[in-house]
Write a protein that holds these residues in place. Structure first.
Motif, short mmCIF file in Angstrom:
data_model
loop_
_atom_site.label_atom_id
_atom_site.label_comp_id
_atom_site.label_asym_id
_atom_site.label_seq_id
_atom_site.Cartn_x
_atom_site.Cartn_y
_atom_site.Cartn_z
N GLU A 117 2.24 -5.19 14.20
CA GLU A 117 1.57 -6.37 13.63
C GLU A 117 2.51 -7.17 12.74
OE1 GLU A 117 -1.74 -4.69 11.61
OE2 GLU A 117 -2.84 -4.19 13.44
N GLY A 118 3.77 -6.73 12.63
CA GLY A 118 4.75 -7.44 11.82
C GLY A 118 4.81 -6.97 10.38
N ARG A 119 4.19 -5.85 10.07
CA ARG A 119 4.23 -5.33 8.70
C ARG A 119 5.50 -4.51 8.49
NH1 ARG A 119 -1.79 -5.22 7.07
NH2 ARG A 119 -2.83 -5.57 9.06
N THR A 120 5.83 -4.30 7.22
CA THR A 120 6.94 -3.44 6.83
C THR A 120 6.40 -2.04 6.62
OG1 THR A 120 8.06 -5.28 5.75
CG2 THR A 120 8.75 -3.07 5.13
N VAL A 121 6.97 -1.06 7.30
CA VAL A 121 6.50 0.33 7.20
C VAL A 121 7.69 1.21 6.80
CG1 VAL A 121 5.41 2.26 8.38
CG2 VAL A 121 4.75 -0.08 8.97
N PHE A 122 7.56 1.88 5.65
CA PHE A 122 8.60 2.75 5.11
C PHE A 122 8.01 4.14 5.00
CE2 PHE A 122 11.71 3.43 1.36
CZ PHE A 122 12.76 3.72 2.23
N LEU A 123 8.60 5.10 5.70
CA LEU A 123 7.97 6.39 5.92
C LEU A 123 8.96 7.52 5.68
CD1 LEU A 123 5.54 7.98 7.44
CD2 LEU A 123 6.90 7.62 9.49
N SER A 124 8.54 8.53 4.89
CA SER A 124 9.38 9.72 4.74
C SER A 124 8.67 10.91 5.35
CB SER A 124 9.67 10.00 3.26
OG SER A 124 8.59 10.66 2.64
N SER A 125 9.44 11.86 5.85
CA SER A 125 8.87 13.08 6.41
C SER A 125 9.97 14.12 6.54
CB SER A 125 8.24 12.83 7.78
OG SER A 125 7.75 14.03 8.34
N HIS A 126 9.59 15.40 6.43
CA HIS A 126 10.52 16.48 6.69
C HIS A 126 10.44 16.96 8.14
CE1 HIS A 126 10.72 17.04 2.22
NE2 HIS A 126 11.97 17.25 2.55
N LEU A 127 9.48 16.42 8.91
CA LEU A 127 9.31 16.83 10.30
C LEU A 127 10.20 15.97 11.19
CD1 LEU A 127 5.43 17.32 10.47
CD2 LEU A 127 7.20 19.05 10.13
N MET A 128 11.35 16.52 11.56
CA MET A 128 12.30 15.75 12.35
C MET A 128 11.74 15.36 13.70
SD MET A 128 14.94 15.27 10.56
CE MET A 128 14.89 15.70 8.84
N LEU A 159 -4.13 1.59 2.61
CA LEU A 159 -4.49 0.51 3.53
C LEU A 159 -5.61 -0.38 3.01
CD1 LEU A 159 -4.47 2.51 6.90
CD2 LEU A 159 -2.63 1.12 5.92
N LEU A 160 -6.15 -0.03 1.87
CA LEU A 160 -7.35 -0.70 1.35
C LEU A 160 -7.18 -2.21 1.23
CD1 LEU A 160 -10.22 -0.21 0.27
CD2 LEU A 160 -9.21 0.13 -2.01
N GLY A 161 -6.05 -2.67 0.73
CA GLY A 161 -5.83 -4.10 0.52
C GLY A 161 -5.29 -4.82 1.74
N ASP A 162 -5.25 -4.15 2.90
CA ASP A 162 -4.68 -4.72 4.12
C ASP A 162 -3.29 -5.28 3.83
OD1 ASP A 162 -4.70 -5.33 6.80
OD2 ASP A 162 -5.76 -7.24 6.56
N PRO A 163 -2.38 -4.44 3.28
CA PRO A 163 -1.12 -4.94 2.73
C PRO A 163 -0.09 -5.31 3.79
CG PRO A 163 -1.17 -2.56 2.64
CD PRO A 163 -2.51 -2.98 3.15
N HIS A 164 0.87 -6.15 3.35
CA HIS A 164 1.97 -6.54 4.22
C HIS A 164 2.99 -5.41 4.34
CE1 HIS A 164 0.52 -10.64 4.19
NE2 HIS A 164 0.55 -10.66 2.87
N THR A 165 3.10 -4.58 3.30
CA THR A 165 4.09 -3.51 3.26
C THR A 165 3.38 -2.19 2.98
OG1 THR A 165 5.83 -4.99 2.47
CG2 THR A 165 6.13 -2.64 2.05
N VAL A 166 3.74 -1.15 3.75
CA VAL A 166 3.12 0.16 3.60
C VAL A 166 4.22 1.20 3.37
CG1 VAL A 166 1.69 1.92 4.70
CG2 VAL A 166 1.21 -0.50 5.12
N GLY A 170 0.85 -1.18 0.00
CA GLY A 170 0.00 0.00 0.00
C GLY A 170 0.88 1.23 0.00
N ALA A 171 0.65 2.15 -0.92
CA ALA A 171 1.55 3.31 -1.05
C ALA A 171 0.79 4.61 -1.15
CB ALA A 171 2.45 3.13 -2.27
N LEU A 172 1.29 5.61 -0.44
CA LEU A 172 0.85 6.99 -0.60
C LEU A 172 2.06 7.78 -1.09
CD1 LEU A 172 -0.89 9.55 -0.22
CD2 LEU A 172 -0.17 9.57 2.17
#
Length: 315
Positions: free
Chosen positions: A176-187, A142-149, A76-78
């Motif tokens: 829950e054991g999922r892979t979460v990859f997140l970018s942000s400029h807010l330190m 999140l629609l597909g209840d994905p393993h990786t976000v 699932g990607a934004l």
């Protein structure tokens, strides 16, 4: 899991991503940081097949994104919250996505409720605020209840309640054991959210480590010291190459010596110390030190106006 090996992307003579290798593991929130133009968005686009690599390889859950029979259930990607048909309602947008993967309408309702879109679900997306658009993008991810976000700047435009909600959401997904990859400029937000950081600059990996190690590894130790005789303590420590800054008449900030060393110097010179507080470097400080040579566009202070400028009346 996301696995990149010697991943590269070139646009003509410009190299946006320069043979980077990294692994984003399940069960933790991995933050992705870097200055503007560092290659973050290009890397994320290659992960989900929107850009084709010029070299190397990247796989999600063991396969190239295009090889997954039902990619929404895997990833699932934004990446761009504005990439939505503006005349559709939020509900119809999500329902159309769900139909491509055989996802039931009950799941559409679940993600609408989960993201707080219920009151505006039947309204056209074109009238959404930036924050509501972000919530819709997260709902789609999140629609597909994905393993990786994969979420690129998910808190952009959100109010404080929304920012806190995203923080709890991504931590919950990782738990829950999922892979979460997140970018942000807010330190400040990344410091509260991420467990592990990958820092990129000018298309190359600068750091890839737990967030605590990255913060601890940058800069020297700093300590706040209160004493009735700051001058004597400064002289005692200066002989060892330690730097000090006097913030108040009896308050010092000492860099380059830990609390034990400061206490020993105070005892040896019979200086009474009534506060000795180690200061932890912030993620922002660590990030600025890491990326100082990797920033493509530098800001400069504006020249000061001459004295009296602006006081003259116009004709």
């Amino acid at each position: 899991m996301i696995e990149a090996a010697e991943l590269a992307k070139r646009y003509g003579s410009k190299t946006a991503v320069d043979r980077i290798s990294f692994t984003v593991k399940p069960g933790q929130v991995t933050g992705f940081l870097g200055p503007n133009g560092a290659g973050k968005s290009t890397t994320m686009r290659m992960i989900v097949g929107l850009d084709r690599p010029s070299g190397g390889d990247v796989r999600v859950n063991g396969k190239h994104y295009a090889q997954h029979a039902a990619p929404l259930r895997e990833v699932g990607a934004l990446l761009d919250a504005k990439a939505v048909h503006t005349k559709r309602s939020a509900y119809n947008h999500l329902r159309a996505m769900a139909a491509t993967h055989g996802i039931p309408n009950s799941r559409v309702k679940e993600v609408i409720d989960m993201t707080g879109l219920g009151p505006v679900a039947k309204k056209r997306v074109g009238g959404f605020s930036l924050g509501m658009g972000q919530r819709l993008g997260i709902a789609a991810a999140l629609l597909g209840d994905p393993h990786t976000v994969i979420l690129d700047e998910p808190v952009n435009g959100l109010d404080p309640e929304g920012v806190q909600w995203v923080r709890h959401l991504v931590k919950g997904l990782a738990s829950e054991g999922r892979t979460v990859f997140l970018s942000s400029h807010l330190m400040s937000e990344m410091a509260l959210t991420a467990d592990h950081l990958i820092v990129i600059g000018r298309g190359r990996i600068i750091a890839d480590a737990p967030i605590s190690e990255i913060i601890a590894g940058q800069g020297q130790s700093r300590t706040r010291v209160r004493t009735e005789n700051p001058g004597e303590l400064v002289r005692a420590l200066a002989a060892d190459g330690v730097t000090t800054q006097q913030l108040e008449p009896e308050l010092l900030e000492i860099t380059g010596a830990d609390t034990r060393r400061i206490a020993q110097a105070a005892l040896a010179n019979q200086v009474l110390v009534y506060e000795l507080t180690p200061l932890q470097a912030s993620l922002e400080e660590a990030y600025m030190q890491l990326t100082g040579d990797a920033v493509e566009y530098h800001s400069h202070d504006l020249p000061q106006a001459p004295a009296g400028a602006g006081a003259q009346g116009g004709k």
